[in-house]
Design a protein around this motif. Sequence first.
Motif, short mmCIF file in Angstrom:
data_model
loop_
_atom_site.label_atom_id
_atom_site.label_comp_id
_atom_site.label_asym_id
_atom_site.label_seq_id
_atom_site.Cartn_x
_atom_site.Cartn_y
_atom_site.Cartn_z
N LEU A 83 93.44 -0.56 -26.78
CA LEU A 83 93.88 -0.46 -25.39
C LEU A 83 95.39 -0.56 -25.35
O LEU A 83 95.99 -1.39 -26.04
N VAL B 10 98.55 -1.70 -23.38
CA VAL B 10 98.95 -2.60 -22.30
C VAL B 10 100.31 -2.16 -21.76
O VAL B 10 101.09 -1.51 -22.47
N LEU C 291 97.68 -3.46 -18.58
CA LEU C 291 96.49 -2.95 -17.91
C LEU C 291 96.62 -3.19 -16.41
O LEU C 291 97.28 -4.12 -15.95
N THR C 292 95.94 -2.33 -15.66
CA THR C 292 95.97 -2.41 -14.20
C THR C 292 94.55 -2.60 -13.68
O THR C 292 93.61 -1.97 -14.18
N SER D 24 91.44 -1.91 -11.95
CA SER D 24 90.87 -0.67 -11.45
C SER D 24 89.87 -0.94 -10.33
O SER D 24 89.88 -0.27 -9.31
N ASN E 46 87.46 2.38 -23.01
CA ASN E 46 88.89 2.37 -22.73
C ASN E 46 89.22 1.50 -21.53
O ASN E 46 90.07 1.83 -20.69
N ALA E 47 88.57 0.34 -21.45
CA ALA E 47 88.80 -0.59 -20.34
C ALA E 47 88.52 -2.00 -20.82
O ALA E 47 87.84 -2.23 -21.82
N PHE F 288 89.81 -3.50 -15.89
CA PHE F 288 91.22 -3.17 -16.04
C PHE F 288 91.33 -1.94 -16.95
O PHE F 288 90.67 -1.88 -17.98
N ARG F 289 92.20 -1.02 -16.56
CA ARG F 289 92.40 0.19 -17.35
C ARG F 289 93.90 0.44 -17.56
O ARG F 289 94.71 0.13 -16.68
N PRO F 290 94.26 1.04 -18.68
CA PRO F 290 95.69 1.32 -18.92
C PRO F 290 96.24 2.46 -18.08
O PRO F 290 97.43 2.50 -17.80
N THR G 79 98.91 -5.45 -11.89
CA THR G 79 99.15 -5.64 -13.32
C THR G 79 99.65 -7.03 -13.68
O THR G 79 99.77 -7.34 -14.86
#
Length: 637
Positions: free
Chosen positions: A81, A83, A85-86, A88, A410-411, A424-426, A464
């Motif tokens: 991942l 970073v 991360l936000t 989602s 991917n989270a 959270f996802r980038p 974030t």
Amino acid sequence: MTLNRLPELCISRLRHPSTGSGCVVMGSGCSPKQLLMLVNKSGLVITLVMVIAACAALAGENDWSMARYDEAQTGYTPQKLAVPLTLSWQHNTTKFSQNASTPAVVGGTAYFASGNRVYAVDTATGTFKWQYPSADALRFNIRTGMTVWEDLVIFGGTDGNIYALRTADGRIAWTFPTRGSIRSTPVVSGGVVFIGSDDNNLYAIDARSGELSWKGGFRTRDDITAPAAIAPGLVIFASMSTHVYGANEASGAVRWDFRLPMSPVRSAPVVDGNIVYIGAGNKIYALSTKNGQLRYSIFLQSDIASPVAVANGDVYVICRNQKMYAYTAGLSACKPKWSAAVDIGLSTVAPPTIAGDLIFVGCNKGMICAYSAEDGSLVWRYTIAPSAVGNNNQRSDFTNIAAPLVVAENALFALSDDGSLHCFRPQSADSTPPKIYNINPAPGTAMNGSPPILISAILYDESTGVDQNSIQIKLDDETVDHTFDITTLTLSYQTPVTRPLRPLRDGRHFVTVLAKDWKGNQLEHKWSFIVDNTLAPKAIPKSMRRDEKEDDSKNTRRRRRRQPPPQPQPQPGAQPQPGPGTEGPPGSPGDMLPPPPPGMDMPMPPGMDMPMPPGGPGPAPGPPGPAPGPYMTPFPG
């Protein structure tokens, strides 16, 4: 073999070689073009079985189907991942304190439990899919993590039963009764479920039929609360009787038995190659998976707080002194990997999760940290604000993270004990800077300028998180030293107490706070207060204004006992007491600033609630399950 035929052959349900989870290859991103790359230049297929297995392995890596990612319980996934991360989405359910039930994320669905109900939500949006039970809540609690095998979700209850639900709709496929509460997260290997019970047994159950594979189970002398770990042909598990067992995976026959000096209350076996790691007290024991003999020990500065995580021959462990240690392990010894331990700053009960070259840690008070596995440096930090949904709209001051963090699709998925699952996802967008709350002194306040004057505020960023290294305070355009409390998100500065006292000059003084979130969005907030030194100064503690020559320790202690308690500055959020002409300048913030986020003993700022996905929380929880046993410390599974 033609390219057009490959997709047809790949559209079939496969079993991941290590986890046993089912997947549809074409639904996991194996396109015809990608498959063509696996065909050599001479036009011959490099063994179709190997092609399909490779696609299945890629799909399995993208999932998180059991408590610590794999059968060995390593806590390591090769998925990386980027970073920061936000946030989602988040899905809110019902509160369950110290919820250590690890979610499972497989095939676009996240499965998790909170108290007495199991939920399934869409991983892309957080949209509700189903809940079990669909009507009345269970009359017991769920303390194990979720394990997904093919089309089943498997878990245990404090009522002593093991449950298998269908992933499609949450209906029961089978149940298996034991004679004790279940706190050991199930592990599936080769189509067999291995799970411990407080009736002192480890059970091996056929995952498809729900029938016993080992007749009568494996009997120990005390509760089995932690997940088992699987080595080739071997099931390794610990009993609260202080014994660690290695049993034949097919028959349950004991291979070896190692006795710890104390019960592994906060630990569980973790397999890395030919070594199994398990902690007890302030020591990690490295045992041979072949015969259970002690290879070496790792002495720690404090008792362990959770099971270890291992990756690429390195061992990571969090201790109760709120620090994380890293070791590079060998066959007969180990050495520290980092120059110094990582000071997390908060107590932690969940084990670390390793994703690629990052280590993710979930802590009490809702804090999530990401560290470099190479040197332990902090690369991202976020604080979860507790939800009010499902708790009679009453917010807690903070929420804890007791379950291991999950990295899949991917989270990053985090389950907090207010009943909320966070994703959270980038790549999620974030263009909003941090917000500031409860500034002090309040804008326009008139006060005496004698030190110490407290300047403080609470900074929060819901997307974030606030980058602590970016924070500045300026007093009259001069940058001053400050402190930032990561647990309360409070920024503060006090004017220094000198001898003689040097009060601030009369007139208006300006405070500027600068801060960025981890995506670089910057807050710049400015306000003012007025100094009028004709006003009565606040009391200064005697210990701060005593003569420097009076340094006798006995007299100092006597003076401190006699002194009255110091009069504090107006607290954040308190109504200011302005004098004449103390209105703020045009455009300055007024008294109606929004309150700070929860976690700071104050209400959540308006507009910070995230909408709840369709389906929402279920009915109110039912009665609690059985009373805790002698080792009822929640295990982070």
